[in-house]
Scaffold this motif. Structure first.
Motif, PDB file in Angstrom:
ATOM      1  N   LEU A  92       0.845  -1.187   0.000  1.00 47.18           N
ATOM      2  CA  LEU A  92       0.000   0.000   0.000  1.00 47.18           C
ATOM      3  C   LEU A  92       0.880   1.237   0.000  1.00 47.18           C
ATOM      4  O   LEU A  92       1.015   1.936   0.995  1.00 47.18           O
ATOM      5  N   HIS A  93       1.499   1.460  -1.152  1.00 47.07           N
ATOM      6  CA  HIS A  93       2.341   2.636  -1.321  1.00 47.07           C
ATOM      7  C   HIS A  93       1.939   3.346  -2.609  1.00 47.07           C
ATOM      8  O   HIS A  93       1.235   2.807  -3.447  1.00 47.07           O
ATOM      9  N   VAL A  94       2.396   4.568  -2.725  1.00 45.88           N
ATOM     10  CA  VAL A  94       2.097   5.394  -3.891  1.00 45.88           C
ATOM     11  C   VAL A  94       2.952   4.936  -5.070  1.00 45.88           C
ATOM     12  O   VAL A  94       4.104   4.539  -4.911  1.00 45.88           O
ATOM     13  N   HIS A  95       2.350   4.989  -6.256  1.00 43.04           N
ATOM     14  CA  HIS A  95       3.085   4.774  -7.505  1.00 43.04           C
ATOM     15  C   HIS A  95       3.112   6.102  -8.243  1.00 43.04           C
ATOM     16  O   HIS A  95       2.160   6.886  -8.165  1.00 43.04           O
ATOM     17  N   PHE A  96       4.205   6.354  -8.946  1.00 44.51           N
ATOM     18  CA  PHE A  96       4.350   7.610  -9.668  1.00 44.51           C
ATOM     19  C   PHE A  96       4.583   7.315 -11.144  1.00 44.51           C
ATOM     20  O   PHE A  96       5.506   6.588 -11.503  1.00 44.51           O
ATOM     21  N   PHE A  97       3.722   7.884 -11.993  1.00 46.91           N
ATOM     22  CA  PHE A  97       3.834   7.710 -13.447  1.00 46.91           C
ATOM     23  C   PHE A  97       4.382   9.005 -14.037  1.00 46.91           C
ATOM     24  O   PHE A  97       3.782  10.077 -13.877  1.00 46.91           O
ATOM     25  N   CYS A  98       5.533   8.915 -14.694  1.00 46.74           N
ATOM     26  CA  CYS A  98       6.134  10.096 -15.329  1.00 46.74           C
ATOM     27  C   CYS A  98       5.498  10.297 -16.699  1.00 46.74           C
ATOM     28  O   CYS A  98       5.527   9.399 -17.545  1.00 46.74           O
ATOM     29  N   THR A  99       4.937  11.459 -16.902  1.00 49.76           N
ATOM     30  CA  THR A  99       4.249  11.751 -18.159  1.00 49.76           C
ATOM     31  C   THR A  99       5.217  11.984 -19.314  1.00 49.76           C
ATOM     32  O   THR A  99       4.801  11.959 -20.468  1.00 49.76           O
ATOM     33  N   ARG A 100       6.494  12.175 -19.021  1.00 48.67           N
ATOM     34  CA  ARG A 100       7.477  12.367 -20.086  1.00 48.67           C
ATOM     35  C   ARG A 100       8.129  11.039 -20.500  1.00 48.67           C
ATOM     36  O   ARG A 100       8.020  10.624 -21.642  1.00 48.67           O
ATOM     37  N   CYS A 101       8.777  10.354 -19.572  1.00 50.28           N
ATOM     38  CA  CYS A 101       9.474   9.104 -19.928  1.00 50.28           C
ATOM     39  C   CYS A 101       8.568   7.878 -19.841  1.00 50.28           C
ATOM     40  O   CYS A 101       8.937   6.805 -20.292  1.00 50.28           O
ATOM     41  N   ARG A 102       7.374   8.048 -19.256  1.00 55.09           N
ATOM     42  CA  ARG A 102       6.339   7.021 -19.166  1.00 55.09           C
ATOM     43  C   ARG A 102       6.731   5.843 -18.280  1.00 55.09           C
ATOM     44  O   ARG A 102       6.195   4.756 -18.398  1.00 55.09           O
ATOM     45  N   GLU A 103       7.683   6.067 -17.366  1.00 52.17           N
ATOM     46  CA  GLU A 103       8.050   5.036 -16.406  1.00 52.17           C
ATOM     47  C   GLU A 103       7.190   5.173 -15.164  1.00 52.17           C
ATOM     48  O   GLU A 103       6.827   6.275 -14.765  1.00 52.17           O
ATOM     49  N   THR A 104       6.893   4.037 -14.545  1.00 54.18           N
ATOM     50  CA  THR A 104       6.132   4.010 -13.307  1.00 54.18           C
ATOM     51  C   THR A 104       7.049   3.524 -12.200  1.00 54.18           C
ATOM     52  O   THR A 104       7.664   2.467 -12.324  1.00 54.18           O
ATOM     53  N   SER A 105       7.138   4.308 -11.136  1.00 54.05           N
ATOM     54  CA  SER A 105       8.002   3.983 -10.009  1.00 54.05           C
ATOM     55  C   SER A 105       7.188   3.704  -8.762  1.00 54.05           C
ATOM     56  O   SER A 105       6.174   4.361  -8.517  1.00 54.05           O
TER      57      SER A 105
END
Length: 140
Positions: A91-104
């Motif tokens: 249960l942690h946040v995911h971050f989607f980069c709108t430029r490189c399209r990677e999800t962390s």
């Protein structure tokens, strides 16, 4: 003498096979969540169905979790150690980069608990934030 990748699979009660070892190695080598297509591309000429089944097994056994980041493709990332079959503790946040399209995965940022009214029963919670990752912020 066992190999660390084999030990990881065995600890999750997953029988080590050549494909499972390859897929786990790819997931461990890439910090960003990967889609089925990403894994296939990184492995080269592999059977798509076998990779899909491997990722499903890994998810079912608590080794990886699915991330739906709004990009249209489900992505997979390694779980935290506390995940078990059928009960993910990611249960942690995911971050989607709108430029490189990677999800962390951002395991140090917890998803806030939201109290729902009445008889609603939460079965899954996810939070995806979108914007620019640190690498892309630096390349403006």
């Amino acid at each position: 003498m066992a190999h660390p990748l084999e030990d990881t699979l065995i600890a999750k009660q997953i029988t080590p096979t050549a494909m499972r070892l390859l897929v786990l190695d790819v997931l461990q080598q890439h910090p960003a969540a990967l889609s089925l297509a990403d894994v296939e591309q990184l492995l080269g000429h592999v059977d798509r169905i076998t990779v899909h089944r491997t990722l499903k097994t890994f998810t079912d056994k608590g080794l990886v979790h699915r991330v739906e980041d709004g990009s249209g493709a489900v992505k997979y990332a390694l779980c935290e150690p506390g995940c078990t079959p059928g009960h993910h503790q990611d249960l942690h946040v995911h971050f989607f980069c709108t430029r490189c399209r990677e999800t962390s995965c951002l395991p140090t940022v917890a998803v806030p608990v939201v109290a729902l009214p009445g008889a609603y029963q939460v079965q899954e919670t996810s939070l995806v934030m979108k914007g620019l990752c640190p690498r892309c912020v630096g390349t403006r």
